[in-house]
Design a protein around this motif. Structure first.
Motif, PDB file in Angstrom:
ATOM      1  N   VAL A 218     -52.810 -17.094   0.091  1.00 41.19           N
ATOM      2  CA  VAL A 218     -53.155 -15.897  -0.674  1.00 41.19           C
ATOM      3  C   VAL A 218     -52.023 -14.893  -0.590  1.00 41.19           C
ATOM      4  O   VAL A 218     -51.481 -14.629   0.494  1.00 41.19           O
ATOM      5  N   THR A 219     -51.667 -14.321  -1.735  1.00 39.08           N
ATOM      6  CA  THR A 219     -50.652 -13.257  -1.798  1.00 39.08           C
ATOM      7  C   THR A 219     -51.208 -12.105  -2.618  1.00 39.08           C
ATOM      8  O   THR A 219     -51.712 -12.316  -3.725  1.00 39.08           O
ATOM      9  N   ASP A 220     -51.127 -10.903  -2.072  1.00 43.79           N
ATOM     10  CA  ASP A 220     -51.530  -9.712  -2.819  1.00 43.79           C
ATOM     11  C   ASP A 220     -50.396  -9.268  -3.728  1.00 43.79           C
ATOM     12  O   ASP A 220     -49.221  -9.261  -3.326  1.00 43.79           O
ATOM     13  N   LEU A 221     -50.744  -8.897  -4.948  1.00 48.04           N
ATOM     14  CA  LEU A 221     -49.805  -8.273  -5.872  1.00 48.04           C
ATOM     15  C   LEU A 221     -50.207  -6.809  -5.997  1.00 48.04           C
ATOM     16  O   LEU A 221     -51.318  -6.496  -6.425  1.00 48.04           O
ATOM     17  N   ASP A 222     -49.306  -5.917  -5.623  1.00 49.03           N
ATOM     18  CA  ASP A 222     -49.611  -4.484  -5.603  1.00 49.03           C
ATOM     19  C   ASP A 222     -48.927  -3.769  -6.757  1.00 49.03           C
ATOM     20  O   ASP A 222     -47.724  -3.945  -6.978  1.00 49.03           O
ATOM     21  N   PRO A 223     -49.660  -2.962  -7.511  1.00 49.26           N
ATOM     22  CA  PRO A 223     -49.038  -2.189  -8.598  1.00 49.26           C
ATOM     23  C   PRO A 223     -48.181  -1.062  -8.037  1.00 49.26           C
ATOM     24  O   PRO A 223     -48.360  -0.641  -6.887  1.00 49.26           O
ATOM     25  N   ARG A 224     -47.304  -0.562  -8.856  1.00 51.82           N
ATOM     26  CA  ARG A 224     -46.520   0.596  -8.421  1.00 51.82           C
ATOM     27  C   ARG A 224     -47.348   1.864  -8.522  1.00 51.82           C
ATOM     28  O   ARG A 224     -47.250   2.757  -7.694  1.00 51.82           O
ATOM     29  N   GLU A 225     -48.200   1.927  -9.558  1.00 54.37           N
ATOM     30  CA  GLU A 225     -49.068   3.092  -9.734  1.00 54.37           C
ATOM     31  C   GLU A 225     -50.513   2.694  -9.412  1.00 54.37           C
ATOM     32  O   GLU A 225     -50.737   1.993  -8.435  1.00 54.37           O
ATOM     33  N   ASP A 226     -51.494   3.118 -10.209  1.00 53.54           N
ATOM     34  CA  ASP A 226     -52.885   2.854  -9.833  1.00 53.54           C
ATOM     35  C   ASP A 226     -53.353   1.453 -10.190  1.00 53.54           C
ATOM     36  O   ASP A 226     -54.215   0.887  -9.521  1.00 53.54           O
ATOM     37  N   ASP A 227     -52.806   0.868 -11.277  1.00 53.91           N
ATOM     38  CA  ASP A 227     -53.147  -0.515 -11.619  1.00 53.91           C
ATOM     39  C   ASP A 227     -52.035  -1.073 -12.493  1.00 53.91           C
ATOM     40  O   ASP A 227     -51.113  -0.364 -12.913  1.00 53.91           O
ATOM     41  N   PHE A 228     -52.112  -2.368 -12.779  1.00 52.36           N
ATOM     42  CA  PHE A 228     -51.003  -3.021 -13.468  1.00 52.36           C
ATOM     43  C   PHE A 228     -50.918  -2.656 -14.939  1.00 52.36           C
ATOM     44  O   PHE A 228     -49.852  -2.761 -15.542  1.00 52.36           O
ATOM     45  N   ASN A 229     -52.021  -2.222 -15.551  1.00 52.10           N
ATOM     46  CA  ASN A 229     -51.906  -1.791 -16.934  1.00 52.10           C
ATOM     47  C   ASN A 229     -51.150  -0.474 -17.034  1.00 52.10           C
ATOM     48  O   ASN A 229     -50.350  -0.272 -17.952  1.00 52.10           O
ATOM     49  N   THR A 230     -51.385   0.426 -16.079  1.00 59.08           N
ATOM     50  CA  THR A 230     -50.585   1.652 -16.032  1.00 59.08           C
ATOM     51  C   THR A 230     -49.117   1.305 -15.847  1.00 59.08           C
ATOM     52  O   THR A 230     -48.234   1.879 -16.510  1.00 59.08           O
ATOM     53  N   ASP A 231     -48.829   0.357 -14.963  1.00 58.43           N
ATOM     54  CA  ASP A 231     -47.443  -0.075 -14.759  1.00 58.43           C
ATOM     55  C   ASP A 231     -46.839  -0.628 -16.046  1.00 58.43           C
ATOM     56  O   ASP A 231     -45.703  -0.294 -16.408  1.00 58.43           O
ATOM     57  N   LEU A 232     -47.593  -1.479 -16.748  1.00 59.42           N
ATOM     58  CA  LEU A 232     -47.064  -2.072 -17.980  1.00 59.42           C
ATOM     59  C   LEU A 232     -46.742  -0.997 -19.001  1.00 59.42           C
ATOM     60  O   LEU A 232     -45.678  -1.028 -19.639  1.00 59.42           O
ATOM     61  N   ARG A 233     -47.641  -0.032 -19.164  1.00 61.18           N
ATOM     62  CA  ARG A 233     -47.417   1.009 -20.169  1.00 61.18           C
ATOM     63  C   ARG A 233     -46.290   1.950 -19.780  1.00 61.18           C
ATOM     64  O   ARG A 233     -45.566   2.446 -20.649  1.00 61.18           O
ATOM     65  N   HIS A 234     -46.103   2.194 -18.493  1.00 58.24           N
ATOM     66  CA  HIS A 234     -45.064   3.129 -18.063  1.00 58.24           C
ATOM     67  C   HIS A 234     -43.715   2.451 -17.844  1.00 58.24           C
ATOM     68  O   HIS A 234     -42.667   3.063 -18.070  1.00 58.24           O
ATOM     69  N   LEU A 235     -43.741   1.194 -17.387  1.00 61.76           N
ATOM     70  CA  LEU A 235     -42.486   0.506 -17.072  1.00 61.76           C
ATOM     71  C   LEU A 235     -41.985  -0.362 -18.217  1.00 61.76           C
ATOM     72  O   LEU A 235     -40.784  -0.554 -18.373  1.00 61.76           O
ATOM     73  N   GLY A 236     -42.921  -0.919 -18.996  1.00 63.29           N
ATOM     74  CA  GLY A 236     -42.554  -1.922 -19.980  1.00 63.29           C
ATOM     75  C   GLY A 236     -42.580  -3.299 -19.350  1.00 63.29           C
ATOM     76  O   GLY A 236     -42.543  -3.449 -18.118  1.00 63.29           O
ATOM     77  N   PRO A 237     -42.641  -4.357 -20.168  1.00 60.22           N
ATOM     78  CA  PRO A 237     -42.777  -5.717 -19.637  1.00 60.22           C
ATOM     79  C   PRO A 237     -41.630  -6.149 -18.722  1.00 60.22           C
ATOM     80  O   PRO A 237     -41.847  -6.776 -17.688  1.00 60.22           O
ATOM     81  N   GLN A 238     -40.397  -5.831 -19.103  1.00 61.11           N
ATOM     82  CA  GLN A 238     -39.265  -6.306 -18.319  1.00 61.11           C
ATOM     83  C   GLN A 238     -39.263  -5.700 -16.924  1.00 61.11           C
ATOM     84  O   GLN A 238     -39.097  -6.407 -15.921  1.00 61.11           O
ATOM     85  N   ASP A 239     -39.467  -4.399 -16.829  1.00 64.26           N
ATOM     86  CA  ASP A 239     -39.467  -3.765 -15.507  1.00 64.26           C
ATOM     87  C   ASP A 239     -40.714  -4.134 -14.706  1.00 64.26           C
ATOM     88  O   ASP A 239     -40.678  -4.153 -13.468  1.00 64.26           O
ATOM     89  N   LEU A 240     -41.834  -4.434 -15.386  1.00 60.68           N
ATOM     90  CA  LEU A 240     -42.993  -4.927 -14.653  1.00 60.68           C
ATOM     91  C   LEU A 240     -42.670  -6.281 -14.030  1.00 60.68           C
ATOM     92  O   LEU A 240     -43.039  -6.547 -12.873  1.00 60.68           O
ATOM     93  N   ALA A 241     -41.986  -7.149 -14.773  1.00 60.79           N
ATOM     94  CA  ALA A 241     -41.585  -8.440 -14.220  1.00 60.79           C
ATOM     95  C   ALA A 241     -40.669  -8.247 -13.015  1.00 60.79           C
ATOM     96  O   ALA A 241     -40.817  -8.934 -11.996  1.00 60.79           O
ATOM     97  N   LEU A 242     -39.757  -7.308 -13.110  1.00 56.33           N
ATOM     98  CA  LEU A 242     -38.854  -7.037 -11.990  1.00 56.33           C
ATOM     99  C   LEU A 242     -39.610  -6.464 -10.788  1.00 56.33           C
ATOM    100  O   LEU A 242     -39.253  -6.729  -9.640  1.00 56.33           O
ATOM    101  N   HIS A 243     -40.648  -5.688 -11.051  1.00 54.81           N
ATOM    102  CA  HIS A 243     -41.478  -5.159  -9.965  1.00 54.81           C
ATOM    103  C   HIS A 243     -42.253  -6.284  -9.274  1.00 54.81           C
ATOM    104  O   HIS A 243     -42.423  -6.279  -8.041  1.00 54.81           O
ATOM    105  N   LEU A 244     -42.739  -7.258 -10.052  1.00 58.72           N
ATOM    106  CA  LEU A 244     -43.516  -8.353  -9.487  1.00 58.72           C
ATOM    107  C   LEU A 244     -42.652  -9.399  -8.796  1.00 58.72           C
ATOM    108  O   LEU A 244     -43.113 -10.069  -7.866  1.00 58.72           O
ATOM    109  N   ALA A 245     -41.422  -9.552  -9.239  1.00 62.67           N
ATOM    110  CA  ALA A 245     -40.580 -10.655  -8.773  1.00 62.67           C
ATOM    111  C   ALA A 245     -40.527 -10.780  -7.253  1.00 62.67           C
ATOM    112  O   ALA A 245     -40.762 -11.861  -6.708  1.00 62.67           O
ATOM    113  N   PRO A 246     -40.236  -9.719  -6.509  1.00 62.76           N
ATOM    114  CA  PRO A 246     -40.145  -9.884  -5.051  1.00 62.76           C
ATOM    115  C   PRO A 246     -41.484 -10.124  -4.359  1.00 62.76           C
ATOM    116  O   PRO A 246     -41.519 -10.487  -3.190  1.00 62.76           O
ATOM    117  N   GLN A 247     -42.600  -9.920  -5.083  1.00 65.52           N
ATOM    118  CA  GLN A 247     -43.916 -10.157  -4.487  1.00 65.52           C
ATOM    119  C   GLN A 247     -44.373 -11.605  -4.646  1.00 65.52           C
ATOM    120  O   GLN A 247     -45.334 -12.028  -3.991  1.00 65.52           O
TER     121      GLN A 247
END
Length: 356
Positions: free
Chosen positions: A306-335
């Protein structure tokens, strides 16, 4: 029966009066098909605790049995009284005897016996028959406003042009109303429809409808989820809301995703056989963290990584809307596991940053 019934006798008699018990001791809850749902045994508002209203008098699936999906606690109705009375068995037994010996109150409109608990799975399936494809509808506008245009063609999502919103006792007085709605199909592991989630939308699709509770589910959710298939069989991403898991799937399109629809239901999610690695897309709030922690313990007990994926803000949809898809992928990559990142992340630069 002996003059002084045993604890087992009292437990069975409480179970025979399970709905009356719930209405008295768990009054902040509500009936949902075969279950009474409430926050916890202390009668907190919420839906984490499930009390079975129907079933045999004993054994598997017995009426009166309960489980708190947020804590993992479980028991019978006598245990509810024990916990409510600060773990005092003496007080719990006294309360149970008092409850069972009360005379029947006069029948009034509020106390009139309700019909037998009915399984609302059939109602959920009938509602889905009114659903239509999302493309070109208000639901498409809503998904696009959330950065989820890729979700428009997902088979698990449908559009209802005129979905009834029935007022609950917590709503302000007024008539029932109709609104367009995004429907999400809740299925079991075999693909059988078990429930439907309704998200009522504003007329222009730019937001949810201005209702007290614009999201509700109909049917049997417990253990099931809204499923978005992928091409791999031994990985899965699980999260709470449809928008959360669809945000992650936008950058991990080959991995199956499932939305449990709440933190409590995330904790109770039934995991598929053959699962090797579970990613839990957590919401950054107490309910989401509790649900993820319980699901983690259950999965690890079955030998699943099991691996937890943690959003940068309150949830991943907020992250997607604020970061965009490419930066969301970069945020998830090290996790992610490096091999999973290289194989499944949509954006090559994110995968290359892990491989380097």
């Amino acid at each position: 029966m002996p003059t002084h019934p045993t604890a087992a006798d009292l437990s069975r008699q409480l179970a025979d009066n399970v709905e009356a018990f719930c209405r008295r001791y768990l009054s902040n809850g509500h009936r949902n098909g075969r279950w009474w749902c409430v926050g916890d045994v202390h009668n907190t508002q919420g839906e984490s605790l499930y009390v079975r209203l129907t079933g045999p008098s004993s054994g598997k699936g017995a009426r009166g049995k309960w489980t708190d999906a947020a804590t993992g606690e479980h028991g019978d109705l006598l245990d509810v009284l024990r916990i409510q009375h600060s773990e005092s068995w003496r007080d719990a037994l006294e309360e149970a005897r008092g409850f069972l010996s009360l005379p029947q109150p006069p029948v009034s409109e509020r106390a009139r016996p309700l019909p037998e608990a009915r399984d609302t799975t059939g109602s959920a399936r009938r509602m889905l028959r009114y659903g239509r494809p999302i493309a070109g509808t208000v639901a498409e506008a809503y998904l696009r406003s959330r950065g989820l245009e890729h979700a428009v063609t997902q088979p698990a999502l449908r559009f209802h042009p005129r979905c009834l919103y029935r007022l609950s006792r917590k709503d302000p007085a007024g008539p029932d109303t109709y609104h367009p709605a995004l429907l999400a199909t809740v299925t079991d592991l075999s693909g059988a429809v078990m429930a439907v989630s309704r998200t009522w939308l504003a007329a222009d699709g730019r937001d949810k409808a201005a209702l007290r509770n614009p999201r509700r589910a109909l049917g049997n959710q417990l253990g099931h989820g809204v499923r978005f298939p992928g091409t791999v069989s031994d990985l899965m991403v699980a999260g709470e809301g449809v928008e959360t898991v669809q945000s992650v799937q936008r950058v991990l399109p080959g991995v199956p995703h499932v939305a449990a629809l709440s933190g409590a239901h995330l904790a109770a999610l039934i995991l598929p056989p053959g699962l090797r690695h579970l990613y839990i897309a957590r919401d950054a709030d107490p309910a989401g963290e509790r649900g993820a922690a319980i699901l983690r313990r259950r999965a690890e007990a079955e030998g699943i990584l099991v691996t937890d994926l943690d959003p940068r803000e309150d949830d991943f949809n907020t992250d997607l809307r604020h970061l965009g898809p490419q930066d969301l992928a970069l945020h998830l990559a090290p996790q992610l596991d490096p091999n999973d990142a290289v194989a499944h992340l949509r954006f090559e630069e994110a995968a290359e940053s892990i491989a380097a």
